[in-house]
Design an enzyme around this catalytic site. Structure first.
Site, PDB file in Angstrom:
ATOM      1  N   CYS A  17       0.759  -1.083   0.036  1.00 49.95           N
ATOM      2  CA  CYS A  17      -0.083   0.182   0.032  1.00 49.95           C
ATOM      3  C   CYS A  17       0.850   1.198   0.088  1.00 49.95           C
ATOM      4  O   CYS A  17       0.359   2.311  -0.423  1.00 49.95           O
ATOM      5  CB  CYS A  17      -0.879   0.181   1.397  1.00 49.95           C
ATOM      6  SG  CYS A  17      -2.015  -1.276   0.977  1.00 49.95           S
ATOM      7  N   TYR A  72     -15.425  15.483  22.617  1.00 51.63           N
ATOM      8  CA  TYR A  72     -15.851  16.894  21.933  1.00 51.63           C
ATOM      9  C   TYR A  72     -14.901  17.796  22.649  1.00 51.63           C
ATOM     10  O   TYR A  72     -14.770  17.831  23.841  1.00 51.63           O
ATOM     11  CB  TYR A  72     -17.181  17.373  22.171  1.00 51.63           C
ATOM     12  CG  TYR A  72     -17.434  18.998  22.221  1.00 51.63           C
ATOM     13  CD1 TYR A  72     -17.018  19.376  21.076  1.00 51.63           C
ATOM     14  CD2 TYR A  72     -17.562  19.549  23.082  1.00 51.63           C
ATOM     15  CE1 TYR A  72     -17.236  20.921  20.993  1.00 51.63           C
ATOM     16  CE2 TYR A  72     -17.784  21.017  23.332  1.00 51.63           C
ATOM     17  CZ  TYR A  72     -17.660  21.684  22.076  1.00 51.63           C
ATOM     18  OH  TYR A  72     -17.568  22.892  21.934  1.00 51.63           O
ATOM     19  N   TYR A  88      -5.407 -24.492   4.393  1.00 55.71           N
ATOM     20  CA  TYR A  88      -5.941 -23.337   4.948  1.00 55.71           C
ATOM     21  C   TYR A  88      -5.431 -22.217   3.603  1.00 55.71           C
ATOM     22  O   TYR A  88      -4.821 -22.368   2.799  1.00 55.71           O
ATOM     23  CB  TYR A  88      -5.162 -22.956   5.975  1.00 55.71           C
ATOM     24  CG  TYR A  88      -5.395 -23.888   7.314  1.00 55.71           C
ATOM     25  CD1 TYR A  88      -6.212 -23.261   8.403  1.00 55.71           C
ATOM     26  CD2 TYR A  88      -4.781 -25.072   7.574  1.00 55.71           C
ATOM     27  CE1 TYR A  88      -6.617 -24.233   9.565  1.00 55.71           C
ATOM     28  CE2 TYR A  88      -5.013 -25.857   8.456  1.00 55.71           C
ATOM     29  CZ  TYR A  88      -5.907 -25.361   9.618  1.00 55.71           C
ATOM     30  OH  TYR A  88      -5.882 -26.186  10.604  1.00 55.71           O
TER      31      TYR A  88
END
Length: 449
Positions: free
Chosen positions: A42, A424, A277
């Site tokens: 990536c 907040y 697997y």
């Protein structure tokens, strides 16, 4: 116990480390077709544009580390050609030397990943045609850039296409994207994709809709491309047309494969064949929202699936809980986040839905540098169950999309989303977080339906 792992990247090496940890007598052999283990795919666009300084920065652990520190039989250039699940044998050849090999296993993990899909266009073998999947791809593109290019044509308007468009544009190149359909980034709904299109236009990236590449033109090097509409001069063709699982060697094994070749697994990462697997970009993933298996190849899934596979192979009981389809992308000055289903995907799944879009700010409007943030929620019409969320803006997207992903994982309604106790303070948020503002309006829409 003799473990054989096909593939030395995210899924394979996540599994190998679990085997090493939980089975002290494990004999671990890894068969990697390439030359590099454990690298961050990536990160490749950011090496090309220079944000990441070197290809070497993407390598997490070297082959020598797995061999010398962890005692694994970590092989390179080993291409698997066949798996015999009755005799428990894996065979193939060394792509460098041509030498054949045959290895016996007690338990086998296929973590062979995927390859870029490149259609068989005329001229596809010309120099200057690239995909972005391996470090060798990155090095080839960087060498081409160093030799001097001005114009880049990208085929495909998905995540990789957009990331590469950004990379080449930051290098000062002219960039066009060819898209077969009428919309860029089709994982998003049309209203949200419009924001992406506007960002491309602001930065001089040309998006051409309903243009299908038909031929790549040149003698030795690419000089132009011909589409169904016209011909464009170009120096580079970057193909970002999706991924295909590397599972050709399994077709005679009886292992259950999807139409695209991806391997079906259960929650323990087991195939339908005992002691075999699969994990990562060669495997299917269970979608918690649609409750069906799908092919969504991402690094986060590969690492999780590989870890779960390794634990179960070593006798530890751990299930892979599935995905909600969460992703985020940087495109020029915007962050593009999505999780769960879009309206289009909910419709395709046969779910009766409603949706709500709000345009808000990243934090209190009176505090400096508040940025615009667009939030879209998709929710089930009958009861307000959250189905998906899309968030686009210059800041604060990652926080909101992860909250929505957590809500999806826990099957929350939009009313419950409204009730969350989110942080907040004026520099960070408004008293009502943008996703909760969207949730409030979604609840009102449910009441009015």
């Amino acid at each position: 116990m003799k473990y054989v792992i096909i593939g030395g990247d995210a899924a394979g090496m996540s599994a190998a480390m679990q085997l090493l940890k939980h089975d002290l007598s494990a004999e671990i052999t890894i068969l990697e077709q390439g030359a590099v283990y454990s690298y961050a795919q990536c990160g490749m666009p950011y090496v090309i544009n220079g944000v990441v300084k070197s290809v070497n920065d993407l390598v997490v652990r070297s082959v020598e580390t797995y061999r010398n520190k962890f005692g694994m039989d970590a092989r390179v250039h080993h291409q698997v050609k066949k798996v015999d699940t009755e005799e428990k044998l894996v065979s193939g050849r060394n792509v460098k030397t041509g030498e054949s090999f045959c290895i016996r296993y007690d338990k086998l993990l296929t973590a062979s990943g995927g390859s870029s899909f490149i259609p068989n266009w005329k001229g596809v073998d010309l120099q200057g045609v690239y995909s972005v999947k391996t470090l060798a791809d990155v090095e080839a593109i960087m060498k081409k850039v160093e030799n001097g290019i001005e114009d880049v044509t990208i085929v495909g308007g998905g995540y990789v296409g957009l990331e590469m468009a950004e990379s080449f544009r930051l290098l000062g190149k002219r960039v066009r994207i060819l898209i077969r359909s009428r919309q860029v980034a089709k994982t998003f709904d049309e209203e949200m994709a419009k924001l992406i299109e506007e960002e491309a236009e602001r930065h001089g990236i040309e998006i051409l809709y309903e243009e299908v590449l038909e031929e790549i033109i040149g003698e030795h090097f690419v000089t132009s491309v011909r589409t169904n509409k016209r011909t464009y001069e170009t120096d580079v063709v970057l193909v970002a047309a999706g991924l295909r699982p590397n599972t050709e060697f399994l077709k005679e094994t009886g292992i259950h494969l999807a139409k695209n070749g991806a391997i079906y697994v259960n929650e323990w990462m087991e195939t339908n064949v005992v002691d075999v697997y699969a994990a990562g970009d060669c495997a299917m993933q269970y979608n918690r929202i649609t409750q069906v298996d799908e092919y969504t190849p991402l690094g986060t899934h590969a690492n999780k699936q590989g870890r779960v596979a390794g634990l179960n192979m070593a006798g530890k009981h751990r299930a892979f809980k599935g995905i909600t389809g969460t992703s985020i992308l940087k495109f020029m000055d915007l962050a593009l986040g999505k999780t769960g289903l879009s309206d289009r995907e909910a419709f395709a799944a046969g779910i009766a839905y409603l949706s709500m879009i709000v345009r808000s700010k990243t934090h209190a409007s009176y505090y400096p540098n508040a940025r615009s943030l667009t939030v879209k929620l998709t929710f089930r019409r009958e009861d307000g169950l959250l189905l998906g969320g899309q968030v686009i803006g210059k800041a604060g997207v990652d926080k909101r999309i992860d909250v929505l992903s957590t809500a999806l994982f826990n099957e929350m309604t939009v009313e419950e989303l409204e009730d969350l106790d989110l942080s907040y303070a004026p520099p960070f948020n408004s008293t009502w977080d943008p996703i909760q503002s969207a949730a409030r309006k979604a609840v009102a829409k449910l009441e009015d339906k």
